[in-house]
Scaffold this active site. Structure first.
Site, PDB file in Angstrom:
ATOM      1  N   ARG A   1     -29.717   0.030 -12.504  1.00  0.00           N
ATOM      2  CA  ARG A   1     -30.710  -0.674 -13.295  1.00  0.00           C
ATOM      3  C   ARG A   1     -32.049   0.075 -13.272  1.00  0.00           C
ATOM      4  O   ARG A   1     -32.774   0.108 -14.255  1.00  0.00           O
ATOM      5  CB  ARG A   1     -30.870  -2.087 -12.732  1.00  0.00           C
ATOM      6  CG  ARG A   1     -31.958  -2.880 -13.370  1.00  0.00           C
ATOM      7  CD  ARG A   1     -31.920  -4.320 -12.894  1.00  0.00           C
ATOM      8  NE  ARG A   1     -32.970  -5.066 -13.535  1.00  0.00           N
ATOM      9  CZ  ARG A   1     -34.195  -5.206 -13.037  1.00  0.00           C
ATOM     10  NH1 ARG A   1     -34.496  -4.662 -11.881  1.00  0.00           N
ATOM     11  NH2 ARG A   1     -35.109  -5.877 -13.676  1.00  0.00           N
TER      12      ARG A   1
ATOM     13  N   LYS B   1     -26.715 -19.608 -17.555  1.00  0.00           N
ATOM     14  CA  LYS B   1     -26.911 -18.957 -18.857  1.00  0.00           C
ATOM     15  C   LYS B   1     -26.566 -19.922 -19.974  1.00  0.00           C
ATOM     16  O   LYS B   1     -25.642 -20.726 -19.841  1.00  0.00           O
ATOM     17  CB  LYS B   1     -25.989 -17.731 -18.964  1.00  0.00           C
ATOM     18  CG  LYS B   1     -26.223 -16.714 -17.881  1.00  0.00           C
ATOM     19  CD  LYS B   1     -25.184 -15.604 -17.868  1.00  0.00           C
ATOM     20  CE  LYS B   1     -25.471 -14.671 -16.692  1.00  0.00           C
ATOM     21  NZ  LYS B   1     -24.438 -13.649 -16.515  1.00  0.00           N
TER      22      LYS B   1
ATOM     23  N   CYS C   1     -16.193 -10.144  34.123  1.00  0.00           N
ATOM     24  CA  CYS C   1     -16.092 -10.661  35.480  1.00  0.00           C
ATOM     25  C   CYS C   1     -14.617 -10.589  35.844  1.00  0.00           C
ATOM     26  O   CYS C   1     -13.776 -11.140  35.139  1.00  0.00           O
ATOM     27  CB  CYS C   1     -16.571 -12.118  35.517  1.00  0.00           C
ATOM     28  SG  CYS C   1     -16.077 -12.973  37.020  1.00  0.00           S
TER      29      CYS C   1
ATOM     30  N   ASP D   1     -24.903 -10.832  -4.541  1.00  0.00           N
ATOM     31  CA  ASP D   1     -25.998 -10.119  -3.893  1.00  0.00           C
ATOM     32  C   ASP D   1     -25.626  -8.651  -3.747  1.00  0.00           C
ATOM     33  O   ASP D   1     -25.202  -8.200  -2.689  1.00  0.00           O
ATOM     34  CB  ASP D   1     -26.283 -10.755  -2.523  1.00  0.00           C
ATOM     35  CG  ASP D   1     -27.640 -10.339  -2.005  1.00  0.00           C
ATOM     36  OD1 ASP D   1     -28.397  -9.700  -2.759  1.00  0.00           O
ATOM     37  OD2 ASP D   1     -27.930 -10.646  -0.839  1.00  0.00           O
TER      38      ASP D   1
ATOM     39  N   GLU E   1       3.921   1.655  -1.156  1.00  0.00           N
ATOM     40  CA  GLU E   1       4.537   1.923  -2.457  1.00  0.00           C
ATOM     41  C   GLU E   1       3.509   2.490  -3.438  1.00  0.00           C
ATOM     42  O   GLU E   1       3.802   3.385  -4.213  1.00  0.00           O
ATOM     43  CB  GLU E   1       5.139   0.632  -3.029  1.00  0.00           C
ATOM     44  CG  GLU E   1       6.353   0.174  -2.260  1.00  0.00           C
ATOM     45  CD  GLU E   1       6.717  -1.275  -2.566  1.00  0.00           C
ATOM     46  OE1 GLU E   1       7.906  -1.548  -2.698  1.00  0.00           O
ATOM     47  OE2 GLU E   1       5.801  -2.121  -2.685  1.00  0.00           O
TER      48      GLU E   1
ATOM     49  N   TYR F   1     -20.343  -9.279 -15.718  1.00  0.00           N
ATOM     50  CA  TYR F   1     -20.857 -10.546 -16.236  1.00  0.00           C
ATOM     51  C   TYR F   1     -21.522 -10.443 -17.610  1.00  0.00           C
ATOM     52  O   TYR F   1     -22.117 -11.400 -18.070  1.00  0.00           O
ATOM     53  CB  TYR F   1     -21.786 -11.238 -15.231  1.00  0.00           C
ATOM     54  CG  TYR F   1     -22.888 -10.365 -14.625  1.00  0.00           C
ATOM     55  CD1 TYR F   1     -23.897  -9.831 -15.406  1.00  0.00           C
ATOM     56  CD2 TYR F   1     -22.900 -10.119 -13.252  1.00  0.00           C
ATOM     57  CE1 TYR F   1     -24.897  -9.051 -14.845  1.00  0.00           C
ATOM     58  CE2 TYR F   1     -23.905  -9.349 -12.672  1.00  0.00           C
ATOM     59  CZ  TYR F   1     -24.891  -8.813 -13.478  1.00  0.00           C
ATOM     60  OH  TYR F   1     -25.874  -8.050 -12.915  1.00  0.00           O
TER      61      TYR F   1
ATOM     62  N   LYS G   1     -24.484 -15.832  -8.205  1.00  0.00           N
ATOM     63  CA  LYS G   1     -25.405 -14.698  -8.240  1.00  0.00           C
ATOM     64  C   LYS G   1     -25.018 -13.770  -7.094  1.00  0.00           C
ATOM     65  O   LYS G   1     -25.313 -14.046  -5.927  1.00  0.00           O
ATOM     66  CB  LYS G   1     -26.841 -15.186  -8.095  1.00  0.00           C
ATOM     67  CG  LYS G   1     -27.861 -14.094  -8.318  1.00  0.00           C
ATOM     68  CD  LYS G   1     -29.262 -14.674  -8.399  1.00  0.00           C
ATOM     69  CE  LYS G   1     -30.290 -13.642  -8.797  1.00  0.00           C
ATOM     70  NZ  LYS G   1     -30.367 -12.500  -7.910  1.00  0.00           N
TER      71      LYS G   1
ATOM     72  N   LEU H   1     -34.350 -11.875 -13.898  1.00  0.00           N
ATOM     73  CA  LEU H   1     -34.250 -13.297 -14.213  1.00  0.00           C
ATOM     74  C   LEU H   1     -35.391 -14.065 -13.589  1.00  0.00           C
ATOM     75  O   LEU H   1     -35.861 -13.717 -12.507  1.00  0.00           O
ATOM     76  CB  LEU H   1     -32.944 -13.860 -13.640  1.00  0.00           C
ATOM     77  CG  LEU H   1     -31.641 -13.404 -14.284  1.00  0.00           C
ATOM     78  CD1 LEU H   1     -30.459 -13.901 -13.471  1.00  0.00           C
ATOM     79  CD2 LEU H   1     -31.546 -13.912 -15.713  1.00  0.00           C
TER      80      LEU H   1
ATOM     81  N   ASP I   1       0.836  -1.204   0.000  1.00  0.00           N
ATOM     82  CA  ASP I   1       0.000   0.000   0.000  1.00  0.00           C
ATOM     83  C   ASP I   1       0.872   1.255   0.000  1.00  0.00           C
ATOM     84  O   ASP I   1       0.570   2.239  -0.644  1.00  0.00           O
ATOM     85  CB  ASP I   1      -0.887   0.030   1.257  1.00  0.00           C
ATOM     86  CG  ASP I   1      -2.095  -0.858   1.076  1.00  0.00           C
ATOM     87  OD1 ASP I   1      -2.137  -1.582   0.064  1.00  0.00           O
ATOM     88  OD2 ASP I   1      -2.979  -0.821   1.951  1.00  0.00           O
TER      89      ASP I   1
ATOM     90  N   CYS J   1     -21.616 -11.769  38.435  1.00  0.00           N
ATOM     91  CA  CYS J   1     -21.321 -12.853  37.496  1.00  0.00           C
ATOM     92  C   CYS J   1     -22.268 -14.026  37.756  1.00  0.00           C
ATOM     93  O   CYS J   1     -22.425 -14.458  38.899  1.00  0.00           O
ATOM     94  CB  CYS J   1     -19.871 -13.292  37.668  1.00  0.00           C
ATOM     95  SG  CYS J   1     -19.475 -14.783  36.735  1.00  0.00           S
TER      96      CYS J   1
ATOM     97  N   CYS K   1     -12.825 -17.318  38.825  1.00  0.00           N
ATOM     98  CA  CYS K   1     -14.176 -17.704  38.418  1.00  0.00           C
ATOM     99  C   CYS K   1     -14.110 -19.027  37.647  1.00  0.00           C
ATOM    100  O   CYS K   1     -13.378 -19.144  36.663  1.00  0.00           O
ATOM    101  CB  CYS K   1     -14.765 -16.596  37.537  1.00  0.00           C
ATOM    102  SG  CYS K   1     -16.307 -17.059  36.739  1.00  0.00           S
TER     103      CYS K   1
ATOM    104  N   LYS L   1     -32.163 -19.912  -6.786  1.00  0.00           N
ATOM    105  CA  LYS L   1     -32.034 -19.172  -5.521  1.00  0.00           C
ATOM    106  C   LYS L   1     -31.790 -20.145  -4.366  1.00  0.00           C
ATOM    107  O   LYS L   1     -32.460 -21.175  -4.276  1.00  0.00           O
ATOM    108  CB  LYS L   1     -33.328 -18.383  -5.243  1.00  0.00           C
ATOM    109  CG  LYS L   1     -33.619 -17.336  -6.299  1.00  0.00           C
ATOM    110  CD  LYS L   1     -32.859 -16.055  -6.048  1.00  0.00           C
ATOM    111  CE  LYS L   1     -33.532 -15.246  -5.009  1.00  0.00           C
ATOM    112  NZ  LYS L   1     -33.868 -13.909  -5.345  1.00  0.00           N
TER     113      LYS L   1
ATOM    114  N   CYS M   1     -19.836 -17.028  39.288  1.00  0.00           N
ATOM    115  CA  CYS M   1     -19.138 -16.958  40.579  1.00  0.00           C
ATOM    116  C   CYS M   1     -19.696 -15.880  41.498  1.00  0.00           C
ATOM    117  O   CYS M   1     -19.196 -15.700  42.609  1.00  0.00           O
ATOM    118  CB  CYS M   1     -17.647 -16.722  40.357  1.00  0.00           C
ATOM    119  SG  CYS M   1     -17.298 -15.054  39.768  1.00  0.00           S
TER     120      CYS M   1
ATOM    121  N   GLU N   1     -22.802 -19.311 -13.064  1.00  0.00           N
ATOM    122  CA  GLU N   1     -22.055 -18.262 -12.375  1.00  0.00           C
ATOM    123  C   GLU N   1     -22.674 -18.024 -11.010  1.00  0.00           C
ATOM    124  O   GLU N   1     -23.827 -18.366 -10.784  1.00  0.00           O
ATOM    125  CB  GLU N   1     -22.203 -16.922 -13.124  1.00  0.00           C
ATOM    126  CG  GLU N   1     -21.550 -16.871 -14.444  1.00  0.00           C
ATOM    127  CD  GLU N   1     -21.952 -15.600 -15.196  1.00  0.00           C
ATOM    128  OE1 GLU N   1     -22.387 -14.611 -14.575  1.00  0.00           O
ATOM    129  OE2 GLU N   1     -21.828 -15.633 -16.423  1.00  0.00           O
TER     130      GLU N   1
END
Ligand code: IVH
Length: 697
Positions: A135, A304, A440, A116, A34, A235, A114, A82, A32, A422, A445, A328, A425, A112
């Site tokens: 979309r 597909k 505790c 989420d 560099e 995709y 799916k 779909l 990171d 507790c 204990c 699903k 104990c 493939e």
């Protein structure tokens, strides 16, 4: 001027290459630090030469002012949804439908994951990202270009492509104008971290990673989106406009996934070409089982038809294509009754509230407990004994309570109050300022004693075979042991006298305990159970200190200076050894013959055994420091001046006088590529993966 232009070009290309390796190939080549240095140099140069700025410069990911509204964008090809299936039978039906529509043809499928997340459309013209949209309702979405540009896995410009037989194409090497579709999502760990941050800032946490993604893409200030850990998988690709295929879109979907990757877009590697629906079913079952192993959430599999010709022939209904379908997974959420809130005491005394549930079957197993994290969490969600609750199986094995179903709350429930004593104990429970956990503080204990021994004996720690939970409980309750060091003085006769034990099991137990004496120092450091000292930190400490005594004697500042040890850890170590009884137990371990010092690490050995290297010039793909470490890790050494004893001189850009001297002395000269291929041949990956940052694709 010429020089600045060249430098700027070079820096941009280096940064792009790094982004590609990092996000697309999952194989980072720079630290990171560099990376930040390259970026800072580029920012400086662009500041000095504003006329050389281009919109696809990596510095231009965050630009422009906040918008109050996202302009609407009409998708010229609608973004369909779909059809869903939930069972093997429905997948069979899908296949039958295809067979009817394509009689006498064999159909291959691509399966493939799916993802989420949130579907987006990206438009690249002349290789440059010019528009990104959500979309929306499928016909019209929002223009979220400025926010999408902040996602580092999405290239601002496509990588050039060689077309076989044509050399670089007329369009400068990338396909004609294209649209790419895919899913933006937030990896699981990053989501958890974001929610912690939200809580710490007194802001509302997101219900799930998908909501967090949606919220992040709709932020009005791209600078804020830039701070959100979003990722992308492509995709789908199509050529815009006339339909001529200058861009080399390929005739099968799987090949186009490869094309997307070649263009520099991240594509998931969990894809299968399936020659029958049986293969598809296998893929679905495999991932339904393994979904929690992924670093991101999926909610199913998308299937597909591979051939684009067949896809076209099949066409679409108004809502969804006939050539694709979603399978699903079974829900990971369920509602059930929370019978009781039970308090569990951990080995360091932390008290965790746990929900005891009416057992319910959820995504493959019966759930009867769920973690409630801490007092604040219970109050925030107002979880009460007797409530009906929605539970969820997330990435972790332990399910959690998402929320209370308030409509179902019976009368006469009571708000949860954290006890002041507790439950095991009866010692006082203490909540330190700024902490959410209650603890505790009675180290004697029995619950803590039990957990400490359990931790000590666990795999990864002293690994005492056969010493499980039930046996530990028996040993503690019968007062045969009071701490883990007592294990080493346990007598066979005493163990044999325990219920359900017998001679043979007692013999095995004593043998396993004795055998554990050979564990190396780092395991011992881990096993003694210092808060915040996990196995990795334990090994760092063991390597650095070399002995238990040195660790006990180390000052806070000495510990802080160790790479990988922060102030929380060093404070915890100090606190642990400041307690007399811990020292007493360690002395008992020492007396029992447990290792209290490490062995000196053997000199590394490998393909460069006995070789000496000299480095000159700037390397392209790594720093000189990194190259030196690689040489040493393979048994070689790095020296600063060339002599006839030098084995190799590694030559980078603009080498110095060492280059000439090496030539004069006839020492072997190698360039960076040769060096890397030597390492690769040794089967050692020259660029170790950064598991924390890289995300699996
Ligand atoms: S293909 C017409 N592939 O699922 C084909 N979609 O219900 C459309 N999704 O809106 C999409 N992973 O948000 C496709 N590997 C994948 C996907 C995927 C997730 C989402 C996408 C789409 C929804 C379809």
């Amino acid at each position: 001027m010429q020089d600045a232009e060249q430098q700027i070009d070079r820096l941009r290309e280096q940064i792009r290459q790094h982004d590609y390796r990092y996000y697309v190939l999952n194989d980072p080549a720079l630290s990171d630090y560099e990376y930040d240095q390259l970026m800072n140099r580029l920012i400086q140069l662009e500041k000095a030469h504003p006329e050389l700025m281009t919109p696809d410069s990596p510095t231009q990911r965050v630009g422009g002012e906040p918008t109050s509204q996202f302009p609407a964008i009409t998708h010229d090809v609608p973004m369909l949804s779909l059809g869903n299936t939930y069972s093997q039978e429905e997948l069979n039906d899908f296949e039958k439908r295809l067979q009817n529509l394509l009689p006498d043809e064999t159909v291959e499928y691509v399966a493939e994951l799916k993802f989420d997340g949130i579907a987006v459309s990206l438009v690249y013209r002349d290789g440059l990202l010019v528009q990104a949209a959500t979309r929306g309702d499928g016909i019209q979405g929002d223009d979220i270009t400025a926010n999408i540009r902040t996602i580092r896995s999405i290239p601002l410009s496509l990588m050039r492509q060689e077309h076989p037989g044509r050399g670089k194409s007329a369009q400068g090497g990338h396909p004609a104008d294209i649209e790419v579709r895919g899913e933006v999502f937030m990896p699981r760990k990053a989501f958890a971290k974001l929610n912690q941050k939200q809580l710490a800032n007194d802001e509302k946490p997101f219900a799930n990673a998908r909501n967090a993604t949606a919220g992040s893409l709709k932020l009005q200030d791209p600078k804020m989106t830039a701070a959100r850990p979003l990722h992308f998988f492509a995709y789908f690709i199509r050529v815009l406009g006339t339909g001529n295929n200058a861009g080399g879109i390929r005739p099968a979907h799987l090949e186009n996934l490869h094309l997307l990757r070649e263009l520099g877009l991240p594509v998931s590697r969990h894809v299968a070409l399936c020659r029958s629906i049986w293969d598809v079913v296998d893929f679905c079952n495999t991932w339904e089982e393994k979904r929690d192993e992924l670093p991101f959430e999926i909610d199913g599999v998308v299937i597909k038809v591979n051939s684009l010709r067949q896809q076209e022939q099949l066409g679409s209904t108004a809502k969804s294509p006939r050539w694709a379908i979603a399978y699903k997974f079974k829900a990971k959420q369920a509602t059930t009754l929370l019978r009781k809130i039970h308090l569990q005491v951990g080995r360091t005394g932390t008290v965790t509230p746990v929900a005891e549930l009416e057992p319910v079957f959820l995504a493959g197993s019966t759930i009867s407990r769920a973690t409630l994290h801490n007092e604040d969490e219970i109050r925030r969600k107002d979880i009460r004994e007797g409530d009906s609750v929605l539970i969820e199986k997330g990435g972790d094995v332990i399910p959690k309570v998402v929320k209370v179903i308030e409509e179902k709350r019976p009368p006469e429930t009571r708000r949860f109050e954290m006890p002041v004593r507790c439950p095991v104990c009866s010692g006082p429970l203490v909540r330190a300022e700024g902490e959410s956990a209650v603890r505790c503080e009675n180290i004697a204990c029995p619950a803590q004693v039990h957990r400490r021994i359990e931790h000590f004996a666990a795999r990864g720690a002293m690994d005492i075979e056969g010493l499980g939970n039930a046996l530990i409980l028996q040993l503690v309750e019968s007062r045969l042991i009071e701490d883990y060091a007592d294990l080493y003085t346990l007598k066979k006769e005493d163990a044999a006298a325990l219920e359900r034990m017998g001679e043979k099991s007692a013999q095995n137990l004593i043998h396993a305990i004795q055998e554990s004496k050979s564990r190396p120092l780092d395991r011992v450091v881990f096993a003694i159970g210092i808060r915040y000292v996990g196995s990795t930190v334990a090994s760092i400490l063991a390597d650095h200190c070399g002995s238990m005594d040195a660790l006990i004697g180390a000052s806070r500042s000495e510990l802080d200076a160790i790479d990988g040890v922060g102030p929380t850890i060093s404070e915890s170590i100090g606190h642990f050894f400041a307690q007399e009884h811990n020292i007493v137990v360690i002395d008992k371990l020492r007396a029992a013959g447990i290792r209290m010092s490490g062995e000196r690490k053997a000199k590394k050995s490998g393909i460069f055994d006995g070789c000496s290297f000299v480095l000159t010039g700037t390397l392209d793909r790594m720093t000189r420091q990194a190259a030196s470490e690689l040489i040493e890790s393979e048994g070689g050494k790095v020296t600063s001046s060339v002599s006839k004893n030098t084995s190799y001189v590694l030559v980078g850009q603009n080498p110095g006088s060492k280059y000439q001297k090496a030539q004069d002395l006839g020492v072997s000269l190698i360039d960076e590529d040769t060096f890397i291929s030597m390492l690769e041949k040794s089967k050692k990956r020259p660029f170790p993966k950064d598991s924390q940052l890289a995300i699996e694709i």
